[in-house]
Motif scaffolding. Sequence first.
Motif, PDB file in Angstrom:
ATOM      1  N   ASP A 393       4.831  -3.528  -7.821  1.00 17.86           N
ATOM      2  CA  ASP A 393       3.650  -4.197  -8.388  1.00 17.86           C
ATOM      3  C   ASP A 393       2.372  -3.716  -7.706  1.00 17.86           C
ATOM      4  O   ASP A 393       1.301  -4.293  -7.934  1.00 17.86           O
ATOM      5  CB  ASP A 393       3.708  -5.722  -8.163  1.00 17.86           C
ATOM      6  CG  ASP A 393       5.038  -6.334  -8.499  1.00 17.86           C
ATOM      7  OD1 ASP A 393       5.664  -5.868  -9.465  1.00 17.86           O
ATOM      8  OD2 ASP A 393       5.466  -7.275  -7.797  1.00 17.86           O
ATOM      9  N   GLY A 394       2.487  -2.728  -6.820  1.00 17.19           N
ATOM     10  CA  GLY A 394       1.305  -2.271  -6.072  1.00 17.19           C
ATOM     11  C   GLY A 394       0.887  -3.256  -4.986  1.00 17.19           C
ATOM     12  O   GLY A 394      -0.276  -3.288  -4.579  1.00 17.19           O
ATOM     13  N   ASN A 395       1.823  -4.075  -4.521  1.00 18.53           N
ATOM     14  CA  ASN A 395       1.509  -5.153  -3.558  1.00 18.53           C
ATOM     15  C   ASN A 395       2.204  -4.920  -2.219  1.00 18.53           C
ATOM     16  O   ASN A 395       3.424  -4.834  -2.142  1.00 18.53           O
ATOM     17  CB  ASN A 395       1.950  -6.475  -4.184  1.00 18.53           C
ATOM     18  CG  ASN A 395       1.768  -7.704  -3.304  1.00 18.53           C
ATOM     19  OD1 ASN A 395       2.262  -8.777  -3.650  1.00 18.53           O
ATOM     20  ND2 ASN A 395       1.073  -7.610  -2.209  1.00 18.53           N
ATOM     21  N   LEU A 396       1.385  -4.844  -1.170  1.00 21.21           N
ATOM     22  CA  LEU A 396       1.904  -4.564   0.165  1.00 21.21           C
ATOM     23  C   LEU A 396       1.620  -5.724   1.116  1.00 21.21           C
ATOM     24  O   LEU A 396       0.489  -6.195   1.190  1.00 21.21           O
ATOM     25  CB  LEU A 396       1.192  -3.305   0.686  1.00 21.21           C
ATOM     26  CG  LEU A 396       1.582  -2.860   2.065  1.00 21.21           C
ATOM     27  CD1 LEU A 396       2.962  -2.213   2.028  1.00 21.21           C
ATOM     28  CD2 LEU A 396       0.568  -1.879   2.610  1.00 21.21           C
ATOM     29  N   HIS A 397       2.646  -6.159   1.854  1.00 25.13           N
ATOM     30  CA  HIS A 397       2.436  -7.155   2.915  1.00 25.13           C
ATOM     31  C   HIS A 397       2.381  -6.424   4.246  1.00 25.13           C
ATOM     32  O   HIS A 397       3.350  -5.741   4.619  1.00 25.13           O
ATOM     33  CB  HIS A 397       3.578  -8.171   2.941  1.00 25.13           C
ATOM     34  CG  HIS A 397       3.703  -8.981   1.691  1.00 25.13           C
ATOM     35  ND1 HIS A 397       2.642  -9.619   1.110  1.00 25.13           N
ATOM     36  CD2 HIS A 397       4.768  -9.252   0.893  1.00 25.13           C
ATOM     37  CE1 HIS A 397       3.034 -10.256   0.030  1.00 25.13           C
ATOM     38  NE2 HIS A 397       4.326 -10.042  -0.137  1.00 25.13           N
ATOM     39  N   LEU A 398       1.264  -6.567   4.929  1.00 28.50           N
ATOM     40  CA  LEU A 398       1.090  -5.903   6.220  1.00 28.50           C
ATOM     41  C   LEU A 398       1.006  -7.017   7.254  1.00 28.50           C
ATOM     42  O   LEU A 398       0.040  -7.773   7.273  1.00 28.50           O
ATOM     43  CB  LEU A 398      -0.236  -5.139   6.159  1.00 28.50           C
ATOM     44  CG  LEU A 398      -0.507  -4.062   7.171  1.00 28.50           C
ATOM     45  CD1 LEU A 398       0.523  -2.960   7.061  1.00 28.50           C
ATOM     46  CD2 LEU A 398      -1.893  -3.477   6.919  1.00 28.50           C
ATOM     47  N   ASN A 399       2.025  -7.144   8.084  1.00 29.65           N
ATOM     48  CA  ASN A 399       2.044  -8.227   9.069  1.00 29.65           C
ATOM     49  C   ASN A 399       1.884  -7.654  10.465  1.00 29.65           C
ATOM     50  O   ASN A 399       2.665  -6.790  10.891  1.00 29.65           O
ATOM     51  CB  ASN A 399       3.384  -8.974   9.001  1.00 29.65           C
ATOM     52  CG  ASN A 399       3.422 -10.015   7.894  1.00 29.65           C
ATOM     53  OD1 ASN A 399       3.561 -11.206   8.148  1.00 29.65           O
ATOM     54  ND2 ASN A 399       3.282  -9.567   6.651  1.00 29.65           N
TER      55      ASN A 399
END
Length: 481
Positions: A393-399
């Motif tokens: 979906d073009g969605n990145l989680h950067l933690n």
Amino acid sequence: MVQERRKNGIMQSPKNNISNEVLGGLSSEIPDLEISRQPEDLTEYGRDWTRLYPPEPCGIAFPRSEEQILRLVRWANSAGVALVPSGGRTGLSGGAVAAKGELVVSMARMDRLLEFDPVDRTLTVEAGMITEKIQQLAAENGLMFPVDFAAKGSSQIGGNLATNAGGVKVLRYGLTRDWVVGMRVVTGAGELLDVNRGLIKNATGYDLRHLFIGSEGTLGIIVSVTLRLAEPPPSQSVMVVGLEGMDPLMQVFDLARESLTLSAFEFFSDLALSYVIAEGSPRAPFESRMPYYALLEFDCVGEDGEAAALAFFERCLEEGWIGDGVLSQSEAQAAELWSLREFISERISAKTPYKNDLSTRISQVPAFLHALEDVVLSRYPDFEVVWYGHIGDGNLHLNILKPDDLSLAEFKKACESVNEEIFGVVARFRGSVSAEHGVGLLKQPYLDRSRDPHEIHYLSGIKRVFDPNWILNPGKMLPEA
Ligand code: 2HG
Ligand code: ZN
């Protein structure tokens, strides 16, 4: 006042003492409304999963009916008390946090099934129903509620609407927004709206449904919801593949879209995997460790389905895009592979991660990832950075994980100092600073990185129409009035 403090046995701030008197007025106004001021409730219901803001609500109201919510909102307008609408509190942007003496309105007591309509294929439920319960009710009727994510066991449908929840099946089934055909809402002005009434077609002007969806409790309190249900897909298989770098990720995605019917295409880094498998269960997907992994779920029926999956896998190997992989052979194995991805957020939570939930258009993903990687490598050399997300979906989680020896305040400051560059990349790629977690408190200062000043002006105007006294979730999403 001192006497009252002793009488209640709770150490309260002056602000809360003022609210004590005001709350007394609420009890007289709605005598059968359950209100808690127990310290453990104030802590629990005053926060969500962000953990960055100390909870400090003045009380928790547990309405049991639409009528009570209506009266509560009208009372809040006349008493000038801010309300925080509250669901399962699984949010990650502080949208359900009450840190300034607000009254929390928990929907926990409103979780009834109101109607299942087999002809319309709709389910009408109160807003406090847990997401997983909705999935079960749909399945009991041979149908499916396809919005799915790791927090489904605690999150409530009202909160899903308020944040337009996404999750792991957006690629195939879209967002929560796509499944809502009706809702009843009490606006901040204290009026009850019965919006869209289950209709598929309704071309009668502005569709207010879509204003309340994603409004993070700033326009109204959602009381009940009518959801469309889907036909369940054929049997699914799960594949996890290991990738040498980020570049092959999109090649694998392109081929998968071409040769399989995908339900999900997820991504996570080896550091994410290390945290998930640290406790022994689930286990690593295969022996070799790779820098990145992709998880695919897709239709897989019979021998033909299996053959297509294997052909896809072999082509990825031949092209040198992947180094290893595994294809689920049972539902239990598929579930274990899914847990490698779904457990990440929970397993890193002890490290008080600073969260970024970024998106761009799918076509921009490879360049976006590289640009972010450059910022991360140059600006966070000492911090552990965990990458994962819904790459399809073009969605990145950067933690970014907090080192044990750094105080929360120091850590937050350090992360915020890098935000300029992270959000600079997001702006350059015309992306979003909050793809699916909402703005809440955490991303509020950065709203202008994704919305231009004219848009923000219109958003504030909409807020004023539905909530003229700014009593619903003030300071969330939009700046304080
Ligand atoms: C997920 O995709 C959730 O697992 C949580 O959206 C993401 O913890 C996060 O940053
Ligand atoms: Zn997510």
